[in-house]
Design an enzyme around this catalytic site. Structure first.
Site, PDB file in Angstrom:
ATOM      1  N   GLY A 189       0.948  -1.355  -0.311  1.00  0.00           N
ATOM      2  CA  GLY A 189       0.033  -0.013  -0.049  1.00  0.00           C
ATOM      3  C   GLY A 189       0.863   1.228  -0.072  1.00  0.00           C
ATOM      4  O   GLY A 189       0.598   2.158  -0.664  1.00  0.00           O
ATOM      5  N   ASN A 192      -6.764   4.398   9.738  1.00  0.00           N
ATOM      6  CA  ASN A 192      -6.264   3.079  10.263  1.00  0.00           C
ATOM      7  C   ASN A 192      -6.294   3.066  12.040  1.00  0.00           C
ATOM      8  O   ASN A 192      -6.177   1.980  12.458  1.00  0.00           O
ATOM      9  CB  ASN A 192      -4.889   2.807   9.952  1.00  0.00           C
ATOM     10  CG  ASN A 192      -4.216   4.092   9.871  1.00  0.00           C
ATOM     11  OD1 ASN A 192      -4.251   5.102   9.251  1.00  0.00           O
ATOM     12  ND2 ASN A 192      -2.853   3.826  10.418  1.00  0.00           N
ATOM     13  N   GLN A 238      -7.369   0.520   4.270  1.00  0.00           N
ATOM     14  CA  GLN A 238      -8.223  -0.107   5.463  1.00  0.00           C
ATOM     15  C   GLN A 238      -9.676  -0.286   5.094  1.00  0.00           C
ATOM     16  O   GLN A 238     -10.265  -1.171   5.913  1.00  0.00           O
ATOM     17  CB  GLN A 238      -8.208   1.085   6.668  1.00  0.00           C
ATOM     18  CG  GLN A 238      -7.078   1.117   7.392  1.00  0.00           C
ATOM     19  CD  GLN A 238      -6.762   0.068   8.171  1.00  0.00           C
ATOM     20  OE1 GLN A 238      -7.404  -0.959   8.746  1.00  0.00           O
ATOM     21  NE2 GLN A 238      -5.360   0.005   8.597  1.00  0.00           N
ATOM     22  N   SER A 291      -4.007  -2.723  -0.192  1.00  0.00           N
ATOM     23  CA  SER A 291      -2.907  -3.624   0.055  1.00  0.00           C
ATOM     24  C   SER A 291      -3.378  -4.976   0.601  1.00  0.00           C
ATOM     25  O   SER A 291      -4.344  -4.898   1.498  1.00  0.00           O
ATOM     26  CB  SER A 291      -2.050  -2.761   1.403  1.00  0.00           C
ATOM     27  OG  SER A 291      -1.269  -3.591   1.946  1.00  0.00           O
ATOM     28  N   HIS A 309      -2.591  -7.354   2.733  1.00  0.00           N
ATOM     29  CA  HIS A 309      -2.456  -8.001   4.042  1.00  0.00           C
ATOM     30  C   HIS A 309      -3.135  -7.308   4.826  1.00  0.00           C
ATOM     31  O   HIS A 309      -3.719  -7.537   6.274  1.00  0.00           O
ATOM     32  CB  HIS A 309      -1.064  -7.885   4.557  1.00  0.00           C
ATOM     33  CG  HIS A 309      -0.616  -6.568   5.101  1.00  0.00           C
ATOM     34  ND1 HIS A 309      -0.515  -5.974   6.289  1.00  0.00           N
ATOM     35  CD2 HIS A 309      -0.286  -5.239   4.370  1.00  0.00           C
ATOM     36  CE1 HIS A 309       0.052  -5.020   6.590  1.00  0.00           C
ATOM     37  NE2 HIS A 309       0.243  -4.389   5.277  1.00  0.00           N
ATOM     38  N   THR A 358      10.007  -8.784 -11.935  1.00  0.00           N
ATOM     39  CA  THR A 358       9.466 -10.036 -12.180  1.00  0.00           C
ATOM     40  C   THR A 358       8.255  -9.899 -11.143  1.00  0.00           C
ATOM     41  O   THR A 358       8.388  -9.988  -9.682  1.00  0.00           O
ATOM     42  CB  THR A 358      10.265 -11.165 -11.984  1.00  0.00           C
ATOM     43  OG1 THR A 358      11.461 -10.939 -13.161  1.00  0.00           O
ATOM     44  CG2 THR A 358       9.763 -12.523 -12.173  1.00  0.00           C
ATOM     45  N   CYS A 408       5.292   6.353  22.519  1.00  0.00           N
ATOM     46  CA  CYS A 408       6.374   5.301  22.506  1.00  0.00           C
ATOM     47  C   CYS A 408       5.828   4.417  21.174  1.00  0.00           C
ATOM     48  O   CYS A 408       6.781   4.143  20.335  1.00  0.00           O
ATOM     49  CB  CYS A 408       6.249   4.327  23.777  1.00  0.00           C
ATOM     50  SG  CYS A 408       6.577   5.248  25.101  1.00  0.00           S
TER      51      CYS A 408
HETATM   52  C1  LIG Z   1      -1.422  -0.194   6.394  1.00  0.00           C
HETATM   53  C2  LIG Z   1      -1.758   0.982   5.688  1.00  0.00           C
HETATM   54  C3  LIG Z   1      -0.927   1.527   4.622  1.00  0.00           C
HETATM   55  C4  LIG Z   1       0.340   0.814   4.242  1.00  0.00           C
HETATM   56  O1  LIG Z   1       0.408  -0.169   3.724  1.00  0.00           O
HETATM   57  P1  LIG Z   1       1.325  -1.175   3.516  1.00  0.00           P
HETATM   58  O2  LIG Z   1       0.911  -2.365   2.595  1.00  0.00           O
HETATM   59  O3  LIG Z   1       1.517  -2.159   4.724  1.00  0.00           O
HETATM   60  O4  LIG Z   1       2.508  -0.651   2.971  1.00  0.00           O
HETATM   61  C5  LIG Z   1      -1.439   2.829   3.943  1.00  0.00           C
HETATM   62  N1  LIG Z   1      -2.213   3.192   4.516  1.00  0.00           N
HETATM   63  C6  LIG Z   1      -3.143   2.694   5.319  1.00  0.00           C
HETATM   64  C7  LIG Z   1      -4.332   3.749   5.761  1.00  0.00           C
HETATM   65  C8  LIG Z   1      -2.896   1.535   6.060  1.00  0.00           C
HETATM   66  O5  LIG Z   1      -3.546   1.211   6.994  1.00  0.00           O
END
Ligand SMILES: *Cc1c(COP(=O)(O)O)cnc(C)c1O
Length: 390
Positions: free
Chosen positions: A72, A152, A180, A200, A202, A238, A325
C-alpha cells in the site's frame, strides 16, 4: 495452552485459508516467469491476468486499470510522486488531510521540499473532513486531492462520494488511500468518482508485501520502477505471482462474504465498545457510527497506552496504541491530536481491531482483562489520584 486473542487486524491480518490455498501452486511447481513463452511461464501469466480481473471486479474497475505493486505504501508513493511529476507544469498544489497514513503524509513532506505546496485540511472531533472545506481549498493550480477512505487508527470513514463529486466537477484528480477499507466496506470506483485508489493485500487477509493501484482509464501516470516491461512498463520487476494470486483470492472472498462479515464484526465491535464505555473516564475515538466495522479505539484517561499494550500482551491479547512510544516518536499520534485530544489523552489511547476470526468469547476475554489492568495502571498514576481527589 495459554490464551491468545488477536485484536490488531488494522495492523495486519492472518491470511485466509482461501488465499493460502490459492498461493501454494505458485510457490511450488508454478514457478515460471510470467514473461516467458513456454508453458509454465504462460500459466503464470494467465494467473496474473485472472488476478487482475478479480481485483478489478472487487472495486468496480476495469481489468486494465489495475497495476500490481509491492505494498500500500508503494501504491501511495507512486500516485503522489507520479502525479506531481506529470502535472507540475499545470500546477504544484495538492490537497490532503491531517489524518493520513505516514505513507501519504511523509511522502507529501518530501514533495514539499521539492517545491510542491500542500494544503492539509483539518478534521472534526470525529476525524471527518468536510466536503465544503475540500471544495474551498481547490485552486486553479491544484493537481491532486488525496484523502484516505477510512482511518487506520480511529476507523472513521470519510465522505468519499461527496469529495469525488467535487473533484470531478472541478476537474481535479482524486486519489484515496483505501488500504483500510478495501475488502471491508463496499467500494465502487465508478460510483464514487475515484481516479486513483491504493489497496494492500495484508489488510484484507491476503499476504504481506503485495498491493495494487487502481488508475482510471485516461489518467496518465508515469512509470514508477523502470526496467523490464512488467505492468505495461510502469512497475518493472518480475511479478510476485503467488502474492498477487493470494491477494486476488483474499479480496474476492472478502467481497463475497462482505455483507455477512460486516454485520458479524460490527456486532462484536459494538459489544466491545459498549463494554469499554462502562469503564470510568474512557471515551470512544472516531465517529460513533460512520466507522469501519472492525476498529474500536479509545482514549483511557490517566494511563500510558504503551504500558497497557504490554500488560495486554502478558494476558495474551495483541492490541496497539497511538501513544508516543508506540508511534515511534516523542509525539503521540498525529491522528489523535488532529481530532482534538490533548497530549495526555492521546497517551492513553488503545486500538482494538477485530476481524472475521474474532469470536464473542474473545471480546468477553478482552472485556474481562482490561478493567483490572486499567485500575492497576491508574493506581500508579499521580494524575488519576488528583482526578479522583478533585
Ligand atoms: C497499512 C496501511 C498502509 C500501508 O500499507 P502497507 O501495505 O503496509 O505498506 C497505508 N495506508 C493505510 C491507511 C494503512 O492502514
Amino acid at each position: 495452552m495459554s490464551r491468545f486473542v488477536y485484536a490488531d487486524n488494522a495492523a495486519t491480518t492472518k491470511m485466509s485459508p482461501v488465499a493460502r490455498k490459492a498461493m501454494l501452486p505458485w510457490l511450488e511447481d508454478g514457478y515460471g516467469n510470467p514473461s516467458a513463452v513456454y508453458r509454465i511461464g504462460r500459466d503464470a501469466r494467465r494467473a496474473l491476468d485472472g488476478a487482475r480481473d478479480q481485483v478489478a471486479r472487487a472495486i468496480g474497475a476495469k481489468t486494465e486499470e489495475i497495476f500490481f505493486t509491492g505494498s500500500g505504501t508503494e501504491s501511495n508513493n507512486w500516485v503522489l510522486r507520479g502525479i506531481c511529476e506529470r502535472l507540475q507544469g499545470k500546477g504544484k498544489h495538492i490537497i490532503t488531510t491531517m489524518i493520513e497514513h505516514h505513507a501519504i503524509s511523509r511522502t507529501l513532506e518530501d514533495l514539499e521540499k521539492q517545491g510542491f505546496e500542500v494544503t492539509v485540511l483539518p478534521v472534526d472531533k470525529y476525524g471527518m473532513v468536510s466536503p465544503h472545506v475540500v471544495r474551498a481549498a481547490i485552486r486553479p493550480d491544484t493537481i491532486l486531492i488525496t484523502i484516505m477512505f477510512a482511518n487506520n487508527e480511529i476507523g472513521t470513514i470519510q465522505p468519499i462520494a461527496a469529495i469525488g463529486d467535487i473533484a470531478r466537477e472541478r476537474g481535479v484528480l482524486f486519489h484515496t488511500d483505501a488500504v483500510q477499507a478495501v475488502g471491508h466496506v463496499p467500494i465502487d470506483v465508478e460510483l464514487l468518482k475515484i481516479d486513483l485508489l491504493s489497496l494492500s493485500a495484508h489488510k484484507f487477509r491476503g499476504p504481506r508485501g503485495v498491493g495494487a493501484l487502481y488508475v482510471k482509464k485516461g489518467v496518465k501516470l508515469p512509470a514508477f520502477i523502470t526496467g523490464g516491461g512488467q505492468e505495461k512498463g510502469h512497475r518493472a520487476g518480475t511479478e510476485n505471482v503467488a502474492g498477487i494470486v493470494g491477494m486476488a483470492m483474499a479480496l474476492e472472498d472478502a467481497v463475497q462474504s462482505m455483507e455477512q462479515n460486516l454485520l458479524y464484526v460490527t456486532e462484536l465491535r459494538d459489544k466491545l465498545i459498549a463494554g469499554m464505555l462502562q469503564l470510568p473516564a474512557v471515551s470512544l475515538t472516531g465517529h460513533p457510527e460512520i466507522r469501519l466495522p472492525g476498529i474500536a479505539s479509545f482514549a483511557i484517561a490517566c494511563i500510558e497506552g504503551e504500558a497497557l499494550i504490554l500488560m495486554l500482551d502478558a494476558a495474551g491479547i495483541a492490541a496497539s496504541s497511538g501513544s508516543a512510544c508506540s508511534s515511534g516518536s516523542l509525539d503521540p499520534s498525529h491522528v489523535l491530536l488532529s481530532i482534538g485530544l490533548t497530549h495526555e489523552s492521546a497517551h492513553g489511547s488503545v486500538r482494538l481491531s477485530l476481524g472475521e476470526e474474532t469470536t464473542e468469547a474473545d471480546v468477553d476475554y478482552i472485556l474481562e482483562q482490561i478493567p483490572p489492568i486499567v485500575e492497576k495502571l491508574r493506581a500508579m498514576s499521580p494524575l488519576w489520584e488528583e482526578r479522583v481527589d478533585a
